[in-house]
Design a protein around this motif. Structure first.
Motif, short mmCIF file in Angstrom:
data_model
loop_
_atom_site.label_atom_id
_atom_site.label_comp_id
_atom_site.label_asym_id
_atom_site.label_seq_id
_atom_site.Cartn_x
_atom_site.Cartn_y
_atom_site.Cartn_z
N LEU A 12 92.38 -6.87 14.57
CA LEU A 12 92.22 -8.24 15.06
C LEU A 12 93.15 -9.22 14.36
N ASP A 13 94.01 -9.87 15.14
CA ASP A 13 94.87 -10.91 14.57
C ASP A 13 94.03 -12.14 14.28
N ILE A 14 94.31 -12.79 13.16
CA ILE A 14 93.49 -13.93 12.75
C ILE A 14 93.79 -15.18 13.57
N ALA A 15 95.04 -15.32 14.04
CA ALA A 15 95.45 -16.51 14.80
C ALA A 15 95.65 -16.13 16.26
N LEU A 16 94.69 -16.48 17.09
CA LEU A 16 94.73 -16.06 18.49
C LEU A 16 95.18 -17.17 19.45
N GLY A 17 95.46 -18.34 18.93
CA GLY A 17 95.96 -19.42 19.77
C GLY A 17 94.91 -20.11 20.62
N SER A 18 93.66 -19.69 20.51
CA SER A 18 92.56 -20.31 21.25
C SER A 18 91.26 -19.99 20.53
N GLU A 19 90.20 -20.64 20.95
CA GLU A 19 88.89 -20.38 20.34
C GLU A 19 88.12 -19.34 21.15
N PRO A 20 87.41 -18.44 20.48
CA PRO A 20 87.35 -18.30 19.02
C PRO A 20 88.59 -17.61 18.46
N ASP A 21 88.98 -18.00 17.24
CA ASP A 21 90.08 -17.31 16.58
C ASP A 21 89.55 -16.03 15.96
N GLY A 22 90.37 -15.35 15.17
CA GLY A 22 89.95 -14.08 14.59
C GLY A 22 88.70 -14.19 13.73
N LEU A 23 88.60 -15.25 12.94
CA LEU A 23 87.42 -15.44 12.10
C LEU A 23 86.18 -15.66 12.96
N GLY A 24 86.35 -16.45 14.03
CA GLY A 24 85.23 -16.71 14.94
C GLY A 24 84.76 -15.44 15.63
N VAL A 25 85.72 -14.60 16.02
CA VAL A 25 85.37 -13.32 16.65
C VAL A 25 84.56 -12.47 15.68
N CYS A 26 84.99 -12.42 14.42
CA CYS A 26 84.27 -11.65 13.40
C CYS A 26 82.83 -12.15 13.26
N ARG A 27 82.68 -13.45 13.16
CA ARG A 27 81.33 -14.01 12.96
C ARG A 27 80.43 -13.70 14.16
N GLU A 28 80.95 -13.89 15.37
CA GLU A 28 80.13 -13.61 16.56
C GLU A 28 79.81 -12.12 16.66
N LEU A 29 80.80 -11.29 16.36
CA LEU A 29 80.60 -9.85 16.42
C LEU A 29 79.50 -9.40 15.48
N ARG A 30 79.48 -9.98 14.28
CA ARG A 30 78.50 -9.57 13.27
C ARG A 30 77.07 -9.99 13.61
N GLU A 31 76.92 -10.82 14.62
CA GLU A 31 75.58 -11.19 15.05
C GLU A 31 74.88 -10.05 15.78
N TRP A 32 75.69 -9.09 16.30
CA TRP A 32 75.07 -8.01 17.07
C TRP A 32 75.70 -6.64 16.85
N SER A 33 76.75 -6.56 16.03
CA SER A 33 77.42 -5.26 15.85
C SER A 33 78.01 -5.13 14.46
N GLN A 34 78.10 -3.87 13.99
CA GLN A 34 78.75 -3.56 12.72
C GLN A 34 80.06 -2.79 12.95
N ILE A 35 80.66 -2.93 14.14
CA ILE A 35 81.96 -2.30 14.40
C ILE A 35 82.93 -2.76 13.31
N PRO A 36 83.58 -1.84 12.61
CA PRO A 36 84.51 -2.26 11.55
C PRO A 36 85.71 -3.02 12.10
N VAL A 37 86.18 -3.99 11.32
CA VAL A 37 87.28 -4.86 11.74
C VAL A 37 88.35 -4.92 10.65
N ILE A 38 89.61 -4.73 11.06
CA ILE A 38 90.75 -4.94 10.18
C ILE A 38 91.47 -6.19 10.67
N ILE A 39 91.55 -7.20 9.82
CA ILE A 39 92.21 -8.46 10.16
C ILE A 39 93.70 -8.35 9.87
N LEU A 40 94.53 -8.85 10.79
CA LEU A 40 95.97 -8.95 10.59
C LEU A 40 96.35 -10.42 10.47
N SER A 41 97.24 -10.74 9.53
CA SER A 41 97.65 -12.13 9.38
C SER A 41 98.98 -12.22 8.65
#
Length: 253
Positions: free
Chosen positions: A79-108
């Protein structure tokens, strides 16, 4: 050599054989979701990872990424951290963690400590700074997937071994070399948290929030004091290469 200096492995097709887990050649059925707002980068990453035998899905923005993750249950998300729109990479991580533990590697492109801490606090499992080689990305993917498989789940026996260190999580007993070690409740909580996430960086804020509560999230000196006490009780000896808790300077353990 691709954009950002990425070294792309020759594509071998979706059903190619590859050393997906670094041990033996076999067909790889591991599904990876690549999320980046730049079409060229998505294409480069898909080409490289497909060449290693992974099945690659792609998403151009955060909302699409969350939808694809929910529908396809990938084994890992790049997952790239800067996606040019909302949610950005951090927002995606936070939303994902509300319902899943799929591992994430952030690129930046940002390699500063503050951004890394923000990503890890948001729920990322690893952080890779651009530019990087495809071999490095593959190694990170393999490491994260191995950790995910090893982490205790519902079928765990409740026992964790690391050298002469033995944790009995059911009975809350700790032994070093067969000799029982007495820990305070806080020391035990920190050790248990770290032991349940082997190889994963736990930020100071994560540890403070989990052990003390969110109101203590800025008290990083608490963690350092208790970790030092833990190390003494566990008889860590760096000179003899006996270490259980590793530092990630400025970030956590």
């Amino acid at each position: 050599m691709g954009a950002y200096g990425w070294k792309i492995h020759p594509a071998e097709g979706r059903h190619s054989f590859s050393r997906c887990h670094g041990t033996r050649l076999r067909k790889c059925h591991v599904k990876i979701l690549v999320v980046d707002d730049e079409p060229q980068i998505r294409k480069l990453l898909k080409t490289g990872l497909t060449g290693y035998g992974y099945e690659v899905l792609t998403a151009a923005n955060g909302r699409e990424a969350l939808t694809i993750a929910a529908q396809n249950a990938p084994a890992l998300i790049v997952l790239d951290i800067a996606l040019g729109s909302e949610p950005d990479g951090l927002g995606v991580c936070r939303e994902l963690r509300e319902w899943s533990q799929i591992p994430v590697i952030i690129l930046s492109v940002r390699g500063d400590e503050k951004t890394k801490v923000l990503a890890l606090d948001a729920g990322a499992d690893d952080y890779l700074t651009k530019p990087f080689g495809m071999e490095e990305l593959r190694a990170r993917i393999q490491a994260v997937l191995r950790r995910t498989v090893r982490e205790p789940g519902s079928s765990t026996t409740g026992e964790i071994h690391a050298g002469v260190l033995h944790l009995d999580l059911v009975n809350r007993r700790i032994k070093v070399g067969g000799e029982e070690v007495h820990l305070t409740p806080i020391e035990y909580a920190i050790l248990r948290l770290l032991a349940l996430h082997p190889g994963k960086i736990m930020t100071h804020r994560m540890i403070l929030t989990e052990v003390w509560g969110p109101e203590y999230s800025a008290m990083t000196h608490y963690v350092r004091i208790y970790v030092n006490q833990l190390r003494r009780k566990l008889r860590e000896n760096p000179a003899a290469n006996v270490r259980y808790i590793l530092n990630e300077p400025g970030i956590g353990y």
